[in-house]
Design an enzyme around this catalytic site. Structure first.
Site, PDB file in Angstrom:
ATOM      1  N   ASP A 122       0.852  -1.188   0.000  1.00 10.13           N
ATOM      2  CA  ASP A 122       0.000   0.000   0.000  1.00 10.13           C
ATOM      3  C   ASP A 122       0.887   1.236   0.000  1.00 10.13           C
ATOM      4  O   ASP A 122       1.705   1.428   0.905  1.00 10.13           O
ATOM      5  CB  ASP A 122      -0.899  -0.009   1.243  1.00 10.13           C
ATOM      6  CG  ASP A 122      -2.004   1.037   1.158  1.00 10.13           C
ATOM      7  OD1 ASP A 122      -2.364   1.430   0.033  1.00 10.13           O
ATOM      8  OD2 ASP A 122      -2.518   1.449   2.205  1.00 10.13           O
ATOM      9  N   HIS A 129      -4.079  14.117   0.046  1.00 10.17           N
ATOM     10  CA  HIS A 129      -4.342  13.330   1.252  1.00 10.17           C
ATOM     11  C   HIS A 129      -3.185  13.456   2.238  1.00 10.17           C
ATOM     12  O   HIS A 129      -3.406  13.689   3.437  1.00 10.17           O
ATOM     13  CB  HIS A 129      -4.551  11.860   0.876  1.00 10.17           C
ATOM     14  CG  HIS A 129      -4.659  10.947   2.060  1.00 10.17           C
ATOM     15  ND1 HIS A 129      -5.711  10.986   2.943  1.00 10.17           N
ATOM     16  CD2 HIS A 129      -3.829   9.972   2.520  1.00 10.17           C
ATOM     17  CE1 HIS A 129      -5.541  10.077   3.883  1.00 10.17           C
ATOM     18  NE2 HIS A 129      -4.394   9.450   3.660  1.00 10.17           N
ATOM     19  N   GLU A 195     -11.092   4.055   3.139  1.00  9.40           N
ATOM     20  CA  GLU A 195     -10.074   4.764   2.370  1.00  9.40           C
ATOM     21  C   GLU A 195     -10.322   4.491   0.896  1.00  9.40           C
ATOM     22  O   GLU A 195     -10.280   3.338   0.450  1.00  9.40           O
ATOM     23  CB  GLU A 195      -8.661   4.325   2.771  1.00  9.40           C
ATOM     24  CG  GLU A 195      -8.261   4.796   4.153  1.00  9.40           C
ATOM     25  CD  GLU A 195      -6.809   4.492   4.491  1.00  9.40           C
ATOM     26  OE1 GLU A 195      -6.133   3.828   3.674  1.00  9.40           O
ATOM     27  OE2 GLU A 195      -6.356   4.927   5.559  1.00  9.40           O
ATOM     28  N   GLU A 197      -9.313   4.075  -2.572  1.00 13.53           N
ATOM     29  CA  GLU A 197      -8.062   3.767  -3.253  1.00 13.53           C
ATOM     30  C   GLU A 197      -8.333   3.045  -4.575  1.00 13.53           C
ATOM     31  O   GLU A 197      -9.448   2.594  -4.836  1.00 13.53           O
ATOM     32  CB  GLU A 197      -7.161   2.877  -2.378  1.00 13.53           C
ATOM     33  CG  GLU A 197      -6.830   3.478  -1.017  1.00 13.53           C
ATOM     34  CD  GLU A 197      -5.642   2.800  -0.347  1.00 13.53           C
ATOM     35  OE1 GLU A 197      -4.803   2.194  -1.071  1.00 13.53           O
ATOM     36  OE2 GLU A 197      -5.543   2.877   0.893  1.00 13.53           O
ATOM     37  N   ASP A 230      -9.517   0.383   1.527  1.00 12.05           N
ATOM     38  CA  ASP A 230      -8.551  -0.118   2.510  1.00 12.05           C
ATOM     39  C   ASP A 230      -9.013   0.354   3.881  1.00 12.05           C
ATOM     40  O   ASP A 230      -8.539   1.356   4.410  1.00 12.05           O
ATOM     41  CB  ASP A 230      -7.150   0.394   2.177  1.00 12.05           C
ATOM     42  CG  ASP A 230      -6.075  -0.355   2.934  1.00 12.05           C
ATOM     43  OD1 ASP A 230      -6.337  -1.500   3.344  1.00 12.05           O
ATOM     44  OD2 ASP A 230      -4.977   0.185   3.111  1.00 12.05           O
ATOM     45  N   ARG A 234      -8.710   4.135  12.785  1.00 10.81           N
ATOM     46  CA  ARG A 234      -7.867   5.316  13.032  1.00 10.81           C
ATOM     47  C   ARG A 234      -7.346   5.377  14.471  1.00 10.81           C
ATOM     48  O   ARG A 234      -6.179   5.734  14.694  1.00 10.81           O
ATOM     49  CB  ARG A 234      -8.647   6.595  12.715  1.00 10.81           C
ATOM     50  CG  ARG A 234      -9.137   6.720  11.291  1.00 10.81           C
ATOM     51  CD  ARG A 234      -7.991   6.841  10.317  1.00 10.81           C
ATOM     52  NE  ARG A 234      -8.486   7.034   8.943  1.00 10.81           N
ATOM     53  CZ  ARG A 234      -7.702   7.076   7.877  1.00 10.81           C
ATOM     54  NH1 ARG A 234      -6.393   6.944   8.019  1.00 10.81           N
ATOM     55  NH2 ARG A 234      -8.220   7.231   6.681  1.00 10.81           N
ATOM     56  N   GLN A 237      -4.707   2.705  15.050  1.00  7.65           N
ATOM     57  CA  GLN A 237      -3.460   3.047  14.357  1.00  7.65           C
ATOM     58  C   GLN A 237      -2.685   4.132  15.098  1.00  7.65           C
ATOM     59  O   GLN A 237      -1.452   4.071  15.199  1.00  7.65           O
ATOM     60  CB  GLN A 237      -3.753   3.498  12.922  1.00  7.65           C
ATOM     61  CG  GLN A 237      -2.490   3.830  12.131  1.00  7.65           C
ATOM     62  CD  GLN A 237      -2.780   4.057  10.656  1.00  7.65           C
ATOM     63  OE1 GLN A 237      -3.778   3.588  10.132  1.00  7.65           O
ATOM     64  NE2 GLN A 237      -1.904   4.773   9.985  1.00  7.65           N
ATOM     65  N   LYS A 250      -4.847  -1.990  10.091  1.00  6.46           N
ATOM     66  CA  LYS A 250      -5.035  -2.137   8.648  1.00  6.46           C
ATOM     67  C   LYS A 250      -5.208  -3.588   8.211  1.00  6.46           C
ATOM     68  O   LYS A 250      -5.656  -3.837   7.086  1.00  6.46           O
ATOM     69  CB  LYS A 250      -3.820  -1.547   7.912  1.00  6.46           C
ATOM     70  CG  LYS A 250      -3.548  -0.088   8.242  1.00  6.46           C
ATOM     71  CD  LYS A 250      -4.642   0.824   7.734  1.00  6.46           C
ATOM     72  CE  LYS A 250      -4.669   0.865   6.229  1.00  6.46           C
ATOM     73  NZ  LYS A 250      -5.673   1.819   5.724  1.00  6.46           N
ATOM     74  N   GLU A 360     -10.619  12.845   6.800  1.00  7.35           N
ATOM     75  CA  GLU A 360     -10.512  14.164   6.170  1.00  7.35           C
ATOM     76  C   GLU A 360     -11.866  14.847   6.055  1.00  7.35           C
ATOM     77  O   GLU A 360     -11.982  16.054   6.305  1.00  7.35           O
ATOM     78  CB  GLU A 360      -9.896  14.018   4.778  1.00  7.35           C
ATOM     79  CG  GLU A 360      -8.473  13.505   4.776  1.00  7.35           C
ATOM     80  CD  GLU A 360      -8.053  13.041   3.396  1.00  7.35           C
ATOM     81  OE1 GLU A 360      -7.501  13.847   2.644  1.00  7.35           O
ATOM     82  OE2 GLU A 360      -8.301  11.853   3.079  1.00  7.35           O
TER      83      GLU A 360
END
Length: 418
Positions: A122, A129, A195, A197, A230, A234, A237, A250, A360
């Site tokens: 990844d 971002h 996410e 992607e 993905d 949060r 992490q 993840k 975001e």
């Protein structure tokens, strides 16, 4: 080109697309290779006699890896023959009995992971971002880390938890630190996120350990693209990532769309590569355009309520190209295998409605994201469904990726000591 198979207006799958996938049916549980055309799937094994014999094993495989391993020239030939088969007046068009076997309605198929994914990487290639996240956690003056414009930042993800669209994803349990300076706590993730992607599958013969792939060679190593979500925990992490980066936040699940769109289908939608300043090292430079105008959007659909589009972004927002990602990945001599998966990282634009994550969109939970029907979100709630779509469009043709979907299931409690 005009297909004899009916293709509805605004379909993702005209004859100019022909993405690859792996499917089965209720009547036949065998995993088979197929190509999407309109609202049907062409069973490649059922029409293998139209292809050179050296491709038969690949076309009758249960995964795309053997086809991927054949290399660029073979992909081009298989695609050309497939397009000819589906055109009006073809041998398949004249053979109605074979059509009954070879053309399967998409409504009757179950889609599977398209490849055996040996390794998953990844990247972190969207400048918008990376800037947004940097501002949130380090401030505007220190948004991008010093290395960011010099190399494609990435990490090795968990290939075993990559799942096909439609597979539910369970809210993870883990350690978090709700109050800085206090002791950590254990429980369900509270800041669960999507996410937005895209990812590509690596093709061609395996490379040997100690060799590298240049940006020029990399163009013939990209088999095709998929949509990706993905999923990200949060709060987990934030506590675990120092000093080695993402781990359990993840590895809980990564969703990809089932149809792999070949690069050849995206050629008409190439755009200039994102301007890079400073100029990267020579091993990362390339003149070839390898950026694409792929329109992306994300919907959130609560268990009870309407679906709301919360993000509209574009693949062309990526700072680092797929060719640079491959070149950097292998500059150390890391070997590649057909079926390796490489992801873009979250794809955000420069406008607030183009941000590719709830982190975001809610700006680290400081504002609500409004949904239709009066609901709102800062992060994902249990039973929310996330739907990612993507397509290219010009005056003549639409090339689409289908959908990448997943529902958030509640965390499964554990009983410590039992």
């Amino acid at each position: 080109m005009k297909s004899f198979v009916a293709v509805p207006e605004n379909s993702d799958f005209p004859i100019q697309n022909l993405p690859y996938g792996v499917f089965s049916t209720q009547e036949d549980s065998r995993h088979r290779l197929g190509v999407a055309i309109g609202e049907h799937v062409l069973d490649l094994g059922a029409v293998k006699s139209f292809y050179p014999v050296q491709y038969h094993d690949a076309l009758t495989s249960t995964v795309l890896n053997p086809l991927m391993s054949l290399g660029y020239e073979a992909w081009s030939e298989v695609r050309r023959i497939t397009q000819n088969l589906l055109q009006e007046g073809s041998e398949l068009h004249k053979n109605t009995n074979l059509q009954q076997t070879a053309l399967v309605p998409q409504s009757s198929v179950q889609m599977h992971l398209p490849a055996n994914i040996g390794d998953y990487t990844d990247f972190y290639s969207s400048i918008h971002h990376a800037t947004n996240v940097g501002i949130m956690f380090r401030g505007k003056d220190n948004a991008l880390m010093p290395n960011w414009k010099h190399l494609p930042v990435g990490y090795h993800g968990r290939a075993s938890s990559v799942v096909v669209s439609g597979t539910p994803v369970r809210r993870p349990l883990g350690q978090t630190l709700p109050v800085d300076g206090a002791d950590p706590v254990f429980g369900p993730c509270r800041l669960f996120d999507f996410e937005l992607e895209m990812a590509f599958f690596v093709g061609g013969p395996p490379t040997e350990l100690g060799t590298r792939v240049t940006t020029e060679e990399a163009a013939k190593r990209v088999f095709g693209f998929v949509l990706m979500n993905d999923w990200s925990a949060r709060d987990i992490q934030k506590w675990e990532y120092v000093p080695l980066g993402p781990f359990t936040a993840k590895n809980l699940g990564t969703t990809i769309s089932p149809w792999v769109v070949p690069v050849a289908a995206l050629e008409p939608y190439k755009v200039d590569n994102f301007p890079q300043d400073p100029q990267p090292f020579p091993y990362l430079r390339h003149e070839q355009k390898f950026n694409f105008d792929i329109k992306l959007e994300v919907d959130i659909k609560p268990a009870k309520g309407a679906s709301t589009t919360v993000c509209r972004s574009n693949y062309k927002n990526l700072y680092w190209t797929a060719l640079q990602q491959i070149a950097h990945h292998t500059v150390t001599g890391c070997n590649l295998k057909p079926g390796d998966l490489m992801a873009s990282g979250t794809i955000s634009g420069d406008a607030s409605d183009s941000f590719g994550s709830m982190l975001e969109l809610s700006w680290k939970g400081t504002k609500q994201v409004q949904l239709l029907g009066g609901e709102s979100r800062k992060f994902l709630q249990d039973n929310d469904e996330v739907v990612i779509r993507g397509h290219c469009q010009n005056d003549e043709v639409r090339i689409g990726f289908g959908t990448c979907t997943g529902v958030v299931l509640p965390a499964k409690p554990i009983r410590i000591g039992i």
